[in-house]
Design a protein around this motif. Structure first.
Motif, PDB file in Angstrom:
ATOM      1  N   UNK A   1       1.097  -1.270   0.061  1.00 63.33           N
ATOM      2  CA  UNK A   1       0.085   0.045  -0.193  1.00 63.33           C
ATOM      3  C   UNK A   1       0.913   1.290  -0.111  1.00 63.33           C
ATOM      4  N   UNK A   2       2.154   1.141  -0.538  1.00 61.52           N
ATOM      5  CA  UNK A   2       2.686   2.481  -0.587  1.00 61.52           C
ATOM      6  C   UNK A   2       2.596   3.288  -0.873  1.00 61.52           C
ATOM      7  N   UNK A   3       1.943   2.796  -2.707  1.00 56.32           N
ATOM      8  CA  UNK A   3       1.801   4.244  -3.375  1.00 56.32           C
ATOM      9  C   UNK A   3       0.312   5.021  -2.822  1.00 56.32           C
ATOM     10  N   UNK A   4      -0.120   4.132  -2.199  1.00 54.76           N
ATOM     11  CA  UNK A   4      -1.708   4.634  -1.105  1.00 54.76           C
ATOM     12  C   UNK A   4      -0.939   5.576  -0.777  1.00 54.76           C
ATOM     13  N   UNK A   5      -0.280   5.484   0.752  1.00 53.63           N
ATOM     14  CA  UNK A   5       0.659   6.298   1.406  1.00 53.63           C
ATOM     15  C   UNK A   5       0.603   7.667   0.982  1.00 53.63           C
ATOM     16  N   UNK A   6       1.936   7.205  -0.433  1.00 55.81           N
ATOM     17  CA  UNK A   6       1.935   8.420  -1.173  1.00 55.81           C
ATOM     18  C   UNK A   6       1.196   9.561  -1.553  1.00 55.81           C
ATOM     19  N   UNK A   7      -0.033   8.153  -2.285  1.00 57.60           N
ATOM     20  CA  UNK A   7      -0.661   9.378  -2.651  1.00 57.60           C
ATOM     21  C   UNK A   7      -1.171  10.666  -1.234  1.00 57.60           C
ATOM     22  N   UNK A   8      -1.972   9.614  -0.434  1.00 57.46           N
ATOM     23  CA  UNK A   8      -3.330  10.286   0.306  1.00 57.46           C
ATOM     24  C   UNK A   8      -1.865  11.268   1.256  1.00 57.46           C
ATOM     25  N   UNK A   9      -0.184  11.721   0.412  1.00 61.74           N
ATOM     26  CA  UNK A   9      -0.101  12.498   1.530  1.00 61.74           C
ATOM     27  C   UNK A   9       0.937  13.568   0.864  1.00 61.74           C
ATOM     28  N   UNK A  10       0.074  13.142  -0.829  1.00 62.09           N
ATOM     29  CA  UNK A  10       0.738  14.017  -1.490  1.00 62.09           C
ATOM     30  C   UNK A  10      -0.635  15.540  -1.657  1.00 62.09           C
ATOM     31  N   UNK A  11      -1.723  14.761  -1.242  1.00 58.29           N
ATOM     32  CA  UNK A  11      -3.038  15.152  -0.447  1.00 58.29           C
ATOM     33  C   UNK A  11      -2.762  16.423   0.213  1.00 58.29           C
ATOM     34  N   UNK A  12      -2.344  15.339   1.371  1.00 56.03           N
ATOM     35  CA  UNK A  12      -2.197  16.479   3.177  1.00 56.03           C
ATOM     36  C   UNK A  12      -2.181  17.575   3.051  1.00 56.03           C
ATOM     37  N   UNK A  13      -2.766  18.365   3.666  1.00 61.07           N
ATOM     38  CA  UNK A  13      -3.084  19.831   3.919  1.00 61.07           C
ATOM     39  C   UNK A  13      -1.906  20.156   4.489  1.00 61.07           C
ATOM     40  N   UNK A  14      -0.814  20.588   4.336  1.00 56.49           N
ATOM     41  CA  UNK A  14      -0.123  20.724   5.328  1.00 56.49           C
ATOM     42  C   UNK A  14      -1.178  22.432   5.753  1.00 56.49           C
ATOM     43  N   UNK A  15      -0.390  22.256   7.835  1.00 57.69           N
ATOM     44  CA  UNK A  15      -1.371  23.132   8.427  1.00 57.69           C
ATOM     45  C   UNK A  15      -0.502  24.802   8.272  1.00 57.69           C
TER      46      UNK A  15
END
Length: 469
Positions: free
Chosen positions: A341-355
Motif C-alpha cells: 500500500x505504499x503508493x496509497x500512502x504516497x498519494x494520501x500524503x501528496x494530498x495532505x493539506x499542510x497546516x
C-alpha cells in the motif's frame, strides 16, 4: 568505428527497470553515460555517480575494443568526444531539467553567477500518485503514526505536516528536525526505512549513526532530501557527549549551504536540502536549551505489552494490535501491508493539506511539554540550581546585570567560572566587557539588554541606577 549503441543514452537517473537493463550492457554501450565534470576535473558515470580520473577511464576502456576510423584503439579520445562537458553535479530537487543552469557554490557556500550547465543528480520517487485516496484507505498507516506520537494530537499534526512537506516541497528545506525518543520496537525503523525512504525516493534518503557525526567527513549530507540519524546517544566521552553531537547536527539541520569534506578531495560547497529525523532511546541524548529553534522533540510514552490483556497505559490488547503490528486479518503491518500500500500512502500524503501554522523556519515548541521535559533532563545539578534561582528571581538574579562571581558566591557553587558561564548562557545571558576607572570588568546581561552602553550596565550592576525588567 565501433558497433552502434543498442540503448538510447539517458543523462539522468534511471528507473529500477532501466538499471537492470543497463547492468547487462557491455562497456562499449555504457560509455555515453559519462560526463566530463569541470569542477571535479574528472569523468562522472551518471549511472553510479562514480567519479573517475583520466587514468581510470584509460584503463576501463582500453580493452573495450573501441577504435578510431583507422582501427587504432583510442578510448580516451573517444570518451572525450562523446562525454558531455558540464560544470559539475548539482542536486536540484523538483527540477525536471536534467541539465539545469544554476549558480556555482564555492567551498564557503557563497554563490557566483550561473555559468554553463550542470547535470542534475536528483530523481523523484518511482511511486505512482492516485487521486482521492481517503484516510480509510490507509488506516493502518494512520494508526501507526498516531501510535508513534502516543496519540498526541499536536504531535500527530506536526509529524504528518513534516512528511507532507518533505515530499510535496522537496526543493524547500526545513530548518529544524524532529527528535523522537522511545524504547525499542516502537516502529521508528519501519516508519523511516520502509515508508519515508520510499516516499522521498531511495536515492534521496540516507541513514547515519553517531560514527558519521563524529567523523571529519560529511558527505552524507550531499544529494539527500531526508537523513535518518539513528539511535544517537550520550556516552559522556569527548566525541559523543550531548553538546558535541548537537554541535555536529546544527549545520546539517539549519544551514542552506554547506562545505563538504570528502576524503581525498578539496572541500567544496553544496546546497543543503536535507530534512533530518533523529531517533534515540535516551532522554539525555542531546543538550537542548530553552528557546532552541532547531529541534521538535516527541517522547513516545506508550509501552505495549501484548502478553497481557491490558498494558500499563490501559490500552486494550486488541486495540494495541490494530494500532501497530498485527492487522485484523492477521497480516503483518510492516512486512505485508506497507509494501502493498505504499503508493496509497504516497498519494494520501501528496494530498495532505499542510497546516497554515506549520513553519519552515521554526518548530514552534512553545506549547510542547516534551521540549521542556527534555531540556530539564539534560541539565546538570549546577544548571538546575542556577535556572531555579533565575526563575524565582533569587539573588543575584533580582538584578538585570550579574557577574560570574555574584552567581558563584550567592548560590554557594564550587564550579569553575566556565561551567557557570555556560549555565547562564543557556538562560539567554551574554557577556559584556568594558572599563570603569581604568579597571576591566566582565558582566553578564540578558540578551534583550545587550545593546545598552557598558557604562549604563555597570551602573545597573552597582545599583547606581535602576531599570524595570
Amino acid at each position: 568505428m565501433t558497433k552502434k549503441n543498442s540503448y538510447e543514452p539517458k543523462h539522468y537517473p534511471l528507473t529500477p527497470e532501466e538499471w537492470d537493463e543497463v547492468s547487462k550492457m557491455s562497456i562499449e554501450e555504457r560509455y555515453p553515460y559519462l560526463h566530463y565534470s569541470v569542477s571535479q576535473n574528472g569523468y562522472v558515470d551518471v549511472i553510479t555517480n562514480q567519479i573517475m580520473d583520466h587514468g581510470v577511464i584509460e584503463n576501463t576502456f582500453w580493452n573495450s575494443g573501441l577504435t578510431d576510423d583507422k582501427g587504432k584503439p583510442t578510448p580516451f579520445k573517444i570518451v572525450q568526444i562523446c562525454a558531455p562537458r558540464v560544470n559539475g553535479p548539482y542536486y536540484a530537487p523538483n527540477n525536471p531539467d536534467p541539465y539545469p543552469v544554476v549558480p556555482i557554490l564555492n567551498a564557503d557556500g557563497d554563490e557566483t553567477p550561473a555559468t554553463g550547465i550542470h547535470y542534475n543528480t536528483w530523481s523523484k520517487t518511482h511511486l505512482q500518485y492516485t487521486s482521492n485516496i481517503s484516510e480509510e484507505n490507509v488506516l493502518p498507516f494512520i494508526r501507526h503514526m498516531k501510535y508513534l506520537v502516543s496519540f498526541n494530537d499536536a504531535h500527530y499534526k506536526k509529524l504528518m505536516d513534516w512528511i507532507a512537506w518533505s515530499i510535496q516541497k522537496p526543493e524547500k528545506k526545513l530548518m529544524w528536525a524532529i527528535l523522537m525518543i522511545s524504547g525499542q520496537g516502537t516502529g521508528k525503523g519501519t516508519f523511516m526505512d520502509r515508508i519515508i525512504r520510499k516516499l522521498v525516493g531511495d536515492k534521496n534518503y540516507t541513514q547515519i549513526g553517531v560514527d558519521n557525526l563524529t567523523s571529519k567527513f560529511n558527505t552524507f549530507v550531499e544529494n539527500r532530501k531526508v537523513i535518518f540519524v539513528d539511535e544517537i546517544y550520550n556516552s559522556g566521552s569527548e566525541n559523543t557527549n550531548q553538546s558535541k553531537i548537537y554541535d555536529r547536527l546544527k549545520v546539517p539541520i539549519s544551514e542552506r549551504t554547506m562545505t563538504i569534506e570528502h576524503k581525498g578531495l578539496k572541500p567544496y560547497g553544496v546546497r543543503n536540502y536535507a530534512n533530518l529525523f533523529i531517533s534515540s532511546n535516551h532522554l539525555n541524548c542531546l543538550k537542548l536549551e530553552q528557546g532552541d529553534r532547531r529541534i521538535y522533540p516527541i517522547l513516545h510514552k506508550l509501552t505495549l505489552d501484548l502478553t497481557n490483556s491490558d498494558n500499563s497505559q490501559g490500552i486494550p490488547r486488541k486495540l494495541a494490535e490494530q494500532h501497530y503490528l498485527i492487522l485484523k486479518d492477521g497480516s503483518n503491518y510492516a512486512e505485508d501491508w506497507v509494501p502493498e500500500n505504499i503508493d496509497k500512502i504516497y498519494s494520501f500524503m501528496m494530498d495532505w493539506e499542510i497546516s497554515p501554522d506549520f513553519s519552515r523556519s521554526t518548530p514552534n515548541c512553545e506549547n510542547n511539554p516534551d521540549f521542556t521535559e527534555l531540556a530539564n533532563t539534560a541539565l546538570s545539578d549546577t544548571e538546575k540550581t542556577i535556572r531555579d534561582a533565575h526563575d524565582q528571581e533569587h539573588t543575584p538574579f533580582d538584578k538585570i546585570v550579574v557577574s560570574l562571581s555574584d552567581v558563584k558566591s550567592s548560590l554557594g557553587l564550587q564550579n569553575t567560572q566556565n561551567a557557570i558561564a555556560n549555565a547562564i548562557k543557556g538562560l539567554g545571558f551574554v557577556k559584556k566587557e568594558g572599563k570603569n576607572n581604568n579597571k576591566n570588568y566582565k558582566l553578564w546581561v540578558h540578551n534583550k539588554f545587550k545593546d545598552y552602553a557598558f557604562i549604563d550596565l555597570f551602573k545597573l550592576w552597582k545599583g547606581e541606577i535602576s531599570l524595570n525588567k
